[in-house]
Design an enzyme around this catalytic site. Structure first.
Site, PDB file in Angstrom:
ATOM      1  N   ASN A   9      85.611  31.570 -50.196  1.00  0.00           N
ATOM      2  CA  ASN A   9      86.083  32.959 -50.193  1.00  0.00           C
ATOM      3  C   ASN A   9      84.898  33.833 -50.589  1.00  0.00           C
ATOM      4  O   ASN A   9      84.511  33.860 -51.755  1.00  0.00           O
ATOM      5  CB  ASN A   9      87.248  33.092 -51.186  1.00  0.00           C
ATOM      6  N   LYS A  11      84.718  36.973 -50.759  1.00  0.00           N
ATOM      7  CA  LYS A  11      85.121  38.211 -51.451  1.00  0.00           C
ATOM      8  C   LYS A  11      84.359  39.408 -50.855  1.00  0.00           C
ATOM      9  O   LYS A  11      84.138  39.445 -49.645  1.00  0.00           O
ATOM     10  CB  LYS A  11      84.928  38.046 -52.958  1.00  0.00           C
ATOM     11  N   HIS A  95      95.754  36.461 -53.605  1.00  0.00           N
ATOM     12  CA  HIS A  95      94.653  36.136 -54.516  1.00  0.00           C
ATOM     13  C   HIS A  95      94.814  36.939 -55.805  1.00  0.00           C
ATOM     14  O   HIS A  95      95.265  38.088 -55.775  1.00  0.00           O
ATOM     15  CB  HIS A  95      93.307  36.447 -53.848  1.00  0.00           C
ATOM     16  N   GLU A  97      92.843  38.532 -57.571  1.00  0.00           N
ATOM     17  CA  GLU A  97      92.183  39.854 -57.584  1.00  0.00           C
ATOM     18  C   GLU A  97      93.038  40.884 -56.852  1.00  0.00           C
ATOM     19  O   GLU A  97      93.034  42.062 -57.224  1.00  0.00           O
ATOM     20  CB  GLU A  97      90.773  39.737 -56.976  1.00  0.00           C
ATOM     21  N   GLU A 167      94.898  28.795 -58.636  1.00  0.00           N
ATOM     22  CA  GLU A 167      93.677  29.392 -59.175  1.00  0.00           C
ATOM     23  C   GLU A 167      93.985  30.042 -60.515  1.00  0.00           C
ATOM     24  O   GLU A 167      94.444  31.202 -60.556  1.00  0.00           O
ATOM     25  CB  GLU A 167      93.154  30.468 -58.223  1.00  0.00           C
ATOM     26  N   GLY A 173      85.421  32.924 -61.627  1.00  0.00           N
ATOM     27  CA  GLY A 173      84.192  33.671 -61.876  1.00  0.00           C
ATOM     28  C   GLY A 173      83.731  33.629 -63.322  1.00  0.00           C
ATOM     29  O   GLY A 173      82.869  34.399 -63.732  1.00  0.00           O
TER      30      GLY A 173
HETATM   31  P1  13P Z   1      84.862  31.334 -58.334  1.00  0.00           P
HETATM   32  O1  13P Z   1      84.590  30.056 -57.584  1.00  0.00           O
HETATM   33  O2  13P Z   1      83.733  32.316 -58.268  1.00  0.00           O
HETATM   34  O3  13P Z   1      85.348  31.080 -59.734  1.00  0.00           O
HETATM   35  O4  13P Z   1      86.071  32.079 -57.557  1.00  0.00           O
HETATM   36  C1  13P Z   1      87.220  31.375 -57.278  1.00  0.00           C
HETATM   37  C2  13P Z   1      88.052  32.186 -56.370  1.00  0.00           C
HETATM   38  O5  13P Z   1      88.566  33.238 -56.730  1.00  0.00           O
HETATM   39  C3  13P Z   1      88.212  31.717 -54.989  1.00  0.00           C
HETATM   40  O6  13P Z   1      89.103  32.502 -54.276  1.00  0.00           O
END
Ligand code: 13P
Length: 253
Positions: A9, A11, A95, A97, A167, A173
Site C-alpha cells: 500500500n 499510501k 484502512h 487511516e 492491521e 508506521g
Molecule cells: P506500515 O507497513 O508502514 O506499518 O503500514 C502498514 C499499513 O498501513 C498497510 O496498509
C-alpha cells in the site's frame, strides 16, 4: 491451502514516474514469483499507468479506497467501476487511516466492500484496534464490530472476492509489529467470526493478511503462523529492494 497475498500500500506516495520505476523493478523480479500473490496499491493518479506496465504479469493493481456509488454527483470520489476501468482488480476499503482521518465507519466500509464486489473486483477489508482499545482488553470486540459492519453484505458466494486485513493501528508506521503470537490470536478469532457468518468451508478459503510494520526481517515468522495468509505493507513497499525481499520471505517454505 490458501495462497498468501502480499499487498504494498503506497499510501500518498510516488509520482507516476516514480511509481513506474518501482513497478518495473517489481515486474522484473517478481513477475514470475511462485507460491505467493502480489499486489500494489498506487495513488489513484498512477493506477492506470501501473496497471498497463504490469499487464501480462501476475502482479495485481489495487485501489486504496473508493466510493460505493458507480457514478453521479459525488465530487472528488472514485467508484469501483472507474478503478476497474483504470486497471485495478482489487480495492482496499476501511484502512485505519480512512477511518481515523476521513470519517469512514464500519457501515460505510460495508457499503464500499459490497460495491467493490458487485463491480467484479476483489475487496480487501481492513480491521484493527487502537492502542487504547488493546490496552483496555477490547481488541476482539472492536474487530468483531468492524467485521460485522464491513462484511454486512458479503455472503458465501462473494467470499472468493474477499480478503480481510488485520492491521492493529498501534503497529502501523510505528516500527512496533504485533508478535506472531499476538497476530495469530486475532487472526484465529477473525477466522471464527467468518466461519460463524459464512460457514467453516468458506471461512477456510478466505485470506487474512497481517499489516503493521511488516518488513523482510519479520515476514517469515509472521507468515509461518497458521492463520496469517499474507501481508499488507506500507513503508517497506516503497523501495523495490525491501519489498522484493519481503515477498520472497513471505513465500511458504
Ligand atoms: P506500515 O507497513 O508502514 O506499518 O503500514 C502498514 C499499513 O498501513 C498497510 O496498509
Amino acid at each position: 491451502m490458501r495462497t498468501p497475498f502480499v499487498v504494498g500500500n503506497w499510501k500518498l506516495n510516488k509520482t507516476v514516474a516514480d511509481a513506474l520505476s518501482l513497478v518495473t523493478e517489481l515486474k522484473n523480479q517478481l513477475g514470475a514469483v511462485k507460491g505467493v500473490q502480489v499486489g500494489v496499491a498506487p495513488v489513484a493518479t498512477a493506477i492506470h499507468a501501473v496497471a498497463k506496465r504490469l499487464e501480462g504479469t501476475s502482479i495485481a493493481t489495487c485501489g486504496q479506497n473508493c466510493h460505493w456509488e458507480a457514478s453521479g454527483a459525488w465530487t472528488g470520489e472514485l467508484s469501483p467501476q472507474l478503478l476497474a476501468d483504470a486497471g485495478a482488480s482489487w480495492v482496499i476499503v476501511g484502512h485505519s487511516e480512512r477511518r481515523q482521518f476521513f470519517g469512514d465507519t464500519s457501515e460505510s466500509v460495508g457499503k464500499k466492500a459490497a460495491a467493490v464486489i458487485a463491480a467484479g473486483l476483489g475487496a480487501i477489508v481492513c480491521v484493527g484496534e487502537s492502542l487504547a482499545e488493546r490496552d483496555g482488553g477490547r481488541t476482539l470486540e472492536v474487530v468483531d464490530s468492524q467485521l460485522a459492519g464491513g462484511l454486512a453484505s458479503i455472503d458465501a458466494s462473494s467470499a472468493a472476492k474477499l480478503v480481510v486485513a488485520y492491521e492493529p493501528v498501534w503497529a502501523i508506521g510505528t516500527g512496533r509489529t504485533a508478535t506472531p503470537a499476538q497476530a495469530q490470536e486475532v487472526h484465529a478469532h477473525i477466522r471464527k467470526h467468518l466461519a460463524d457468518r459464512l460457514g467453516a468451508a468458506c471461512a477456510d478459503s478466505i485470506r487474512i493478511q497481517y499489516g503493521g510494520s511488516v518488513k523482510a526481517s519479520n515476514a517469515e515468522a509472521l507468515m509461518s503462523e497458521k492463520e496469517i495468509d499474507g501481508a499488507h505493507v506500507g513503508d517497506a513497499s516503497l523501495e523495490a529492494v525491501d519489498f522484493i525481499a519481503l515477498v520472497k520471505a513471505a513465500r511458504p517454505s
